[in-house]
Design an enzyme around this catalytic site. Structure first.
Site, PDB file in Angstrom:
ATOM      1  N   ARG B 116      32.195  51.329  40.379  1.00  0.00           N
ATOM      2  CA  ARG B 116      31.361  51.624  39.198  1.00  0.00           C
ATOM      3  C   ARG B 116      30.522  52.883  39.303  1.00  0.00           C
ATOM      4  O   ARG B 116      30.000  53.334  38.304  1.00  0.00           O
ATOM      5  CB  ARG B 116      30.492  50.417  38.871  1.00  0.00           C
ATOM      6  CG  ARG B 116      31.380  49.282  38.531  1.00  0.00           C
ATOM      7  CD  ARG B 116      30.792  48.078  37.920  1.00  0.00           C
ATOM      8  NE  ARG B 116      31.750  47.026  38.118  1.00  0.00           N
ATOM      9  CZ  ARG B 116      32.859  46.894  37.407  1.00  0.00           C
ATOM     10  NH1 ARG B 116      33.103  47.693  36.391  1.00  0.00           N
ATOM     11  NH2 ARG B 116      33.725  45.949  37.686  1.00  0.00           N
ATOM     12  N   SER B 175      30.715  42.411  46.632  1.00  0.00           N
ATOM     13  CA  SER B 175      31.743  41.779  45.805  1.00  0.00           C
ATOM     14  C   SER B 175      32.669  40.994  46.717  1.00  0.00           C
ATOM     15  O   SER B 175      32.726  41.259  47.920  1.00  0.00           O
ATOM     16  CB  SER B 175      32.576  42.832  45.082  1.00  0.00           C
ATOM     17  OG  SER B 175      31.787  43.703  44.328  1.00  0.00           O
ATOM     18  N   TRP B 227      27.571  41.983  42.253  1.00  0.00           N
ATOM     19  CA  TRP B 227      28.460  43.120  42.050  1.00  0.00           C
ATOM     20  C   TRP B 227      28.177  43.978  40.835  1.00  0.00           C
ATOM     21  O   TRP B 227      28.979  44.857  40.510  1.00  0.00           O
ATOM     22  CB  TRP B 227      29.914  42.651  42.056  1.00  0.00           C
ATOM     23  CG  TRP B 227      30.249  41.514  41.139  1.00  0.00           C
ATOM     24  CD1 TRP B 227      30.096  40.180  41.393  1.00  0.00           C
ATOM     25  CD2 TRP B 227      30.828  41.594  39.830  1.00  0.00           C
ATOM     26  NE1 TRP B 227      30.533  39.438  40.328  1.00  0.00           N
ATOM     27  CE2 TRP B 227      30.984  40.273  39.361  1.00  0.00           C
ATOM     28  CE3 TRP B 227      31.225  42.654  39.015  1.00  0.00           C
ATOM     29  CZ2 TRP B 227      31.529  39.983  38.102  1.00  0.00           C
ATOM     30  CZ3 TRP B 227      31.766  42.358  37.766  1.00  0.00           C
ATOM     31  CH2 TRP B 227      31.911  41.041  37.325  1.00  0.00           C
ATOM     32  N   ASN B 245      29.160  33.442  41.044  1.00  0.00           N
ATOM     33  CA  ASN B 245      29.464  32.016  41.124  1.00  0.00           C
ATOM     34  C   ASN B 245      29.386  31.437  42.537  1.00  0.00           C
ATOM     35  O   ASN B 245      29.532  32.152  43.513  1.00  0.00           O
ATOM     36  CB  ASN B 245      30.878  31.785  40.580  1.00  0.00           C
ATOM     37  CG  ASN B 245      31.908  32.585  41.360  1.00  0.00           C
ATOM     38  OD1 ASN B 245      32.042  33.777  41.167  1.00  0.00           O
ATOM     39  ND2 ASN B 245      32.612  31.934  42.267  1.00  0.00           N
ATOM     40  N   ASP B 288      33.299  29.813  36.926  1.00  0.00           N
ATOM     41  CA  ASP B 288      33.293  31.211  37.350  1.00  0.00           C
ATOM     42  C   ASP B 288      32.458  32.082  36.417  1.00  0.00           C
ATOM     43  O   ASP B 288      32.861  33.182  36.055  1.00  0.00           O
ATOM     44  CB  ASP B 288      34.732  31.751  37.439  1.00  0.00           C
ATOM     45  CG  ASP B 288      34.826  33.031  38.269  1.00  0.00           C
ATOM     46  OD1 ASP B 288      33.797  33.449  38.838  1.00  0.00           O
ATOM     47  OD2 ASP B 288      35.910  33.620  38.336  1.00  0.00           O
ATOM     48  N   ARG B 315      27.571  35.585  31.134  1.00  0.00           N
ATOM     49  CA  ARG B 315      29.009  35.320  31.008  1.00  0.00           C
ATOM     50  C   ARG B 315      29.289  33.933  30.432  1.00  0.00           C
ATOM     51  O   ARG B 315      30.376  33.663  29.933  1.00  0.00           O
ATOM     52  CB  ARG B 315      29.646  35.479  32.398  1.00  0.00           C
ATOM     53  CG  ARG B 315      31.143  35.406  32.415  1.00  0.00           C
ATOM     54  CD  ARG B 315      31.684  35.960  33.728  1.00  0.00           C
ATOM     55  NE  ARG B 315      33.061  35.605  33.948  1.00  0.00           N
ATOM     56  CZ  ARG B 315      33.774  35.968  35.014  1.00  0.00           C
ATOM     57  NH1 ARG B 315      33.221  36.715  35.951  1.00  0.00           N
ATOM     58  NH2 ARG B 315      35.022  35.606  35.148  1.00  0.00           N
TER      59      ARG B 315
END
Lengths: 249, 516
Positions: B116, B175, B227, B245, B288, B315
């Site tokens: 990123r 990550s 992440w 998660n 997740d 999310r």
């Protein structure tokens, strides 16, 4: 020339298949060997057992390359941690190493796998109630028939595929009728549509496209009802309907 | 006095083309010196040259071909130079013309799913790699200064996050979601790569938060990746970061409890890494639903009183507004239809409905396969007071995956069948979560981030790939262009020599747009 290339390719393919088969065989032999000599402490899947740690979380196992780290531990044990030396010969150790690497592959998963469940796990619904839903509240029988398009549907799809497929089928094209500003009409399968463009393929297979703002487009989605049903199913409706569809062998 | 002048002169020289970390304390006006543009994470630029009245004439200024993989990066713009990344790659190019200055390439093992961006401190850049190293580069020429291991790639760790420079530290998160690994945030010394502090997402037995796990074994599965780049409030000296998660991902049967601090928003002291407060968008997550999405800082009136707030479109489909001084919950509102929660608890956190957890015979859940949103950056526009997010709605079948001994199998512990989903851009009132307008894209998944500007224009793309300039007030289309691919990153903007540029990374090409 072509024949010799084909021969080389065939030989290479045979070699790769052979190497894979050997590796596979080694891992399988290693599975049995591991269960016999290591399983009591580390668990038969190497996920940890009575005394020994979960080897999927072992840095040594994860950094091992072709046994360069694992072999010594098997041969010499780890007396300080209470692990005895394990009397295995070279090929047995190679098999255990192959098995542990295979277990890492099985254990490490980046994303959920596709379900491949046995039918008995999925079949928790009531087929009779599903039939009632099919011919009643679900409205399924308006488009489908158990003796027509759905005859033998349970044979056509594996159970988890059938479950996903009846909830959200795919592969049925949307159609569109496009009327241009001059009044000309085109119809066919919808090829593409976004906020700015629309394209169809007509019955002869030719592609046509227009700026969306310059035409009138009527899009028909034969699967629209399935999408609408998704927010209406109760868990029971879903499982019952699936149980009914599974009777259509 | 003389030596002081000399120090000042050296410091000025050092930062002549670099970035003094003190400069980040004042929101930038014409540059883009951090992943989100500024510490607030709102991705709103005060630039107005490109505005509602003229954006229809927007044209291509230049393009830069990386010939690499899909760009998921937001470039930094500092002193006329753009710095941006792909996995294993960093580029420095001329922000005026798009000409290459240098290219750094370091092939590595590990997960190459995304990168990123870099962070900048003085004359140095910081870059995370697929094999979970943090790399320090000389910003002048891309030469390596140091390379430190943050985590062990053999366990599936990798670094995709754009690090965040806070005072004299570089904050980096991890990550990786394929094995039982604990995740963390680290503050790294920018001079030498040494650890200043570390905060662990999952507690050890006996530590605060451990009471939300049944036992030591369930905690040992780890989880809580970090992440996406967080945000920072200099006046409170707090860093805000989201965590992902718990493990196993889809199977909750072995980890009854809330599973702190996974799927959480945490506030950490910037000097010590000590937890000041937390809020958990998805207690006991089994779908997740990482809560890593940007924790956006908003200073505004709330119910008649000025308040320092933090907003996240999570999310799991819920929008959360919190007081960022205390963590007190202010608003919870769904931004897409979802049915996994049976209600909200006293803290405003969703209560997971057991029936909607993954089941052996399949559980139908109203959520798109990848969740309601993801890494795509949201934006908050202080002019419209709207919060914007690219979202998905849909349905997914979730399965529990047990072996013959009725134990959880593998790291995922479950399976999923994606059903129907569609993308939509949602604009809602930040103070209530009430939707003001939304723009339905189409079936499929749009992954672009969002930029808003004081010119009243919102930049993003749709699920078909069309780049869009929308009226931030009402969502009407002011400009669009099909760039031949998808925007898998977030647009950014800067002004140089009196000319405003808007950058969009499409596929592996960086496009710069400006007025003619």
């Amino acid at each position: 020339m072509a024949t010799s290339i084909r021969f080389v390719l065939a030989a290479l393919l045979a070699l790769v298949t052979c190497v894979l088969a050997v590796a596979q065989g080694s891992a399988e032999r290693g599975r049995a060997q591991f269960a016999q000599t290591c399983g009591f402490c580390h668990g038969v899947d190497a996920n940890g057992g009575a005394e020994g740690p979960n080897l999927m979380r072992s840095a040594l196992v994860r950094h091992d390359e072709n046994g360069n780290l694992i072999s010594a531990v098997i041969r010499e044990g780890r007396p300080a941690k209470g692990m005895p030396a394990i009397p295995l010969n070279g090929s047995q150790i190679a098999d255990v190493v192959a098995f542990l690497h295979k277990r890492l592959e099985e254990s490490d998963r980046r994303s959920p796998r596709k379900p491949d469940y046995a039918l008995k796990l999925l079949l928790t619904g009531d087929a009779e109630a599903g039939k009632t839903f099919f011919f009643g509240a679900g409205g399924c029988s308006k488009c489908h028939s158990p003796t027509g398009d759905l005859a033998g549907i349970a044979k056509k799809y594996a159970p988890p595929d059938l479950q996903a497929h009846f909830l959200c089928p795919s592969g049925v094209a949307k159609t569109a009728i496009v009327t241009t500003s001059s009044g000309e009409r085109f119809s066919g399968n919808l090829f593409y549509a976004d906020a700015f463009r629309i394209a169809i393929k007509d019955a002869a297979g030719w592609y046509h496209s227009w700026p969306r703002s310059e035409v009138k487009a009527e899009i028909h989605d034969p699967l629209e009802t399935h999408q609408e049903l998704l927010s209406k199913y109760t868990e029971a409706d879903m499982h019952n309907t699936f149980a009914y569809l599974e009777t259509l062998k | 006095m003389k030596s002081f002048a000399l120090v000042v002169a050296i410091a000025a020289e050092l930062c002549a083309q670099g970035l003094d970390p003190a400069a980040l304390l004042k929101p930038p006006t014409d540059t883009w010196p951090t992943y989100n543009g500024d510490y607030s994470g709102r991705r709103y630029s005060p630039l107005t040259q490109i505005n509602k009245t003229n954006v229809r004439t927007l044209t291509l200024a230049w393009a830069f071909q990386t010939r690499s993989s899909t760009l998921k990066t937001t470039p930094l713009e500092v002193n006329g130079v753009l710095y941006f990344t792909a996995p294993d790659h960093v580029w420095a190019i001329d922000a005026r013309s798009g000409h290459a200055i240098w290219h750094y390439n370091r092939p590595s093992e590990g997960d190459h799913i995304g990168q990123r961006g870099v962070a900048m401190y003085k004359d140095r850049l910081y870059f995370g790699t697929p094999d979970a190293h943090l790399i320090c580069l000389n910003a002048r020429n891309g030469k390596l200064i140091w390379d430190v291991v943050i985590a062990d790639v053999k366990f599936g760790y990798y670094l995709s996050v754009a690090p965040l420079v806070v005072k004299d530290s570089v904050i980096v998160g991890t990550s990786g979601d394929q094995a039982d690994i604990p995740h963390f945030l680290e503050a790294i010394n920018p001079e030498n790569g040494k650890i200043i502090w570390r905060w662990n997402s999952v507690p050890k037995p006996g530590e605060p938060g451990s009471e939300t796990w049944p036992d030591a074994e369930s905690m040992a599965h780890g989880g809580g990746p970090t992440w996406i780049t967080g945000t920072y409030d200099p006046s409170l000296n707090l860093i805000y970061w989201g965590t992902g998660n718990p493990h196993p991902v889809l199977a909750g049967i072995g980890r009854r409890g809330a599973n702190l601090y996974t799927c959480s928003i945490v506030a950490l002291n910037a000097d010590t890494g000590k937890l000041a407060w937390y809020f958990q968008p998805s207690p006991h997550d089994t779908h997740d639903w990482d809560a890593v999405e940007t924790p956006v800082l908003i200073d505004a009136e709330f119910r008649g009183k000025p308040r320092k707030m933090l907003a996240q479109a999570s999310r799991n489909g819920y929008y959360f507004l919190l007081d960022r001084v205390t963590g007190e919950h202010l608003v919870t509102a769904p931004f897409v239809p979802t049915d996994f929660a049976s209600g909200l608890d006293a803290k405003g956190q969703p209560i997971p409905d057991k029936k909607k957890e993954p089941q052996l015979d399949g559980s139908l859940v109203a959520v798109a396969p990848g969740g309601a949103t993801n890494w795509m950056s949201p934006s908050f526009d202080p002019q419209t007071k709207l919060f914007y997010v690219n979202a998905q709605r849909g349905f997914t079948l979730y399965y529990l995956d047990l072996n013959a001994k009725q134990q959880v199998e593998g790291h995922q512990g479950g399976a999923a069948s994606p059903l129907w989903s569609e993308s939509l851009l949602v604009a809602f009132d930040f103070a209530t979560g009430k939707i003001r307008w939304s723009r339905t894209e189409d079936e499929g998944r749009a992954r672009p981030g969002i930029l808003t500007t004081a010119g009243g224009v919102l930049f993003t793309a749709d699920a078909a790939g069309n780049l869009l300039a929308l009226d931030a007030e009402n969502g009407s289309v002011l400009w669009h262009k099909y760039p031949g691919g998808y925007l898998d990153s977030s647009p950014m903007t800067y002004e140089l020599d009196g000319r405003q540029f808007v950058l969009t990374a499409v596929g592996d090409v960086l496009y710069a747009w400006a007025l003619p």
